[in-house]
Enzyme design. Sequence first.
Site, PDB file in Angstrom:
ATOM      1  N   HIS A   1      16.920   8.165  31.869  1.00  0.00           N
ATOM      2  CA  HIS A   1      18.088   6.696  31.860  1.00  0.00           C
ATOM      3  C   HIS A   1      18.938   6.774  30.463  1.00  0.00           C
ATOM      4  O   HIS A   1      19.877   6.581  30.240  1.00  0.00           O
ATOM      5  CB  HIS A   1      17.397   5.797  31.349  1.00  0.00           C
ATOM      6  CG  HIS A   1      16.072   6.204  29.691  1.00  0.00           C
ATOM      7  ND1 HIS A   1      15.047   5.284  29.511  1.00  0.00           N
ATOM      8  CD2 HIS A   1      16.021   7.302  29.822  1.00  0.00           C
ATOM      9  CE1 HIS A   1      14.264   5.799  28.861  1.00  0.00           C
ATOM     10  NE2 HIS A   1      14.733   7.160  28.905  1.00  0.00           N
ATOM     11  N   HIS A   2      19.065   8.867  29.941  1.00  0.00           N
ATOM     12  CA  HIS A   2      19.470   9.329  28.984  1.00  0.00           C
ATOM     13  C   HIS A   2      21.010   9.340  29.502  1.00  0.00           C
ATOM     14  O   HIS A   2      21.873   9.392  28.517  1.00  0.00           O
ATOM     15  CB  HIS A   2      18.947   9.549  27.751  1.00  0.00           C
ATOM     16  CG  HIS A   2      17.645   9.093  27.395  1.00  0.00           C
ATOM     17  ND1 HIS A   2      17.737   7.686  26.509  1.00  0.00           N
ATOM     18  CD2 HIS A   2      17.357   9.749  27.651  1.00  0.00           C
ATOM     19  CE1 HIS A   2      16.427   7.698  26.298  1.00  0.00           C
ATOM     20  NE2 HIS A   2      16.039   8.993  26.432  1.00  0.00           N
ATOM     21  N   ALA A   3      21.021   9.905  30.746  1.00  0.00           N
ATOM     22  CA  ALA A   3      23.031  10.239  30.619  1.00  0.00           C
ATOM     23  C   ALA A   3      23.554   8.551  31.469  1.00  0.00           C
ATOM     24  O   ALA A   3      23.654   8.075  31.849  1.00  0.00           O
ATOM     25  CB  ALA A   3      22.834  10.363  32.124  1.00  0.00           C
TER      26      ALA A   3
END
Length: 300
Positions: free
Chosen positions: A119-121
């Site tokens: 989810h950090h991309a």
Amino acid sequence: MIKFAFSNKYIYQLPDGHRFPIEKYELVKEQLVYEGTIHEEQVYDPGLVDEKLILDVHTEEYWHSLRDLTIGVRAAKKIGLPVNEMSVNRARNSVAGTVSSALIAKEHNIAINLSGGTHHAYASHGEGFCFLNDLAIAASYLLNNKLAHQILIIDLDVHQGNGTAKIFENDKRVFTFSMHGKANYPLHKEKSDLDIGLPTGINDDDYLSVLSKILNELVTKVNPDFVFFQAGVDVMKGDKLGKMNLTKEGVKQRDELVIESCKSYNIPIVITMGGGYSEKLKDLIEAHCNTFRVAVRLYS
């Protein structure tokens, strides 16, 4: 019988002392099979996700820098993992696991990727151990093919789902909900549709009280026809990157709340692993396994 996406490509050699516990993916799968929670015939290799699906979410410039291994030193450092052919294929394989799980869940109400939750991309860069945003790619695939009309992403990793929030900030078809550590990474938080920043050191009772109060209201308000659950276990006490005080049992109860809610409303759900960096590898594997034990129990 629940299907589990998993591949030997989920594992590759990291430099000695690297803080990302990549071995957990294989260990979780092996433990679930060993104890009889799942059987080998439930496990499949999803292959590599098509580039077209990646480009529905990520910029051409960023994806090509990964694919062609031309990414700059600073951009690679932000990801925090080595960028090479093996790691990029691993990312594509993991994304394929979430996309294929979404298709299976459409038919069978639930499917699991024994990886994912990256989810950090962002659309134009990776960070925080995340190359490609599998949640965003799978959600976009469903929407683009009219297989879902209103998606809810429930992100309970200890770190805010900043990339996912940014990607969908102007898309009302995807409601992003992130409940995370207020004083934890990322320093700069994006604006999810619903953010709940929790205090450092929160315990089981307080955490579960907040979550249970919100879940039913959220499902009723958003009225989703599909849910992605990012089930990071880095909320557990003793996690090197977590700063929370949930017990293994508390994390298990969290998972029960989410999965039971989707089952009771008959909403298809895909579960991805998300983060987990416990000091004790045994505790980490057990916490991840609990998520899937709960799912198997509720859907068998």
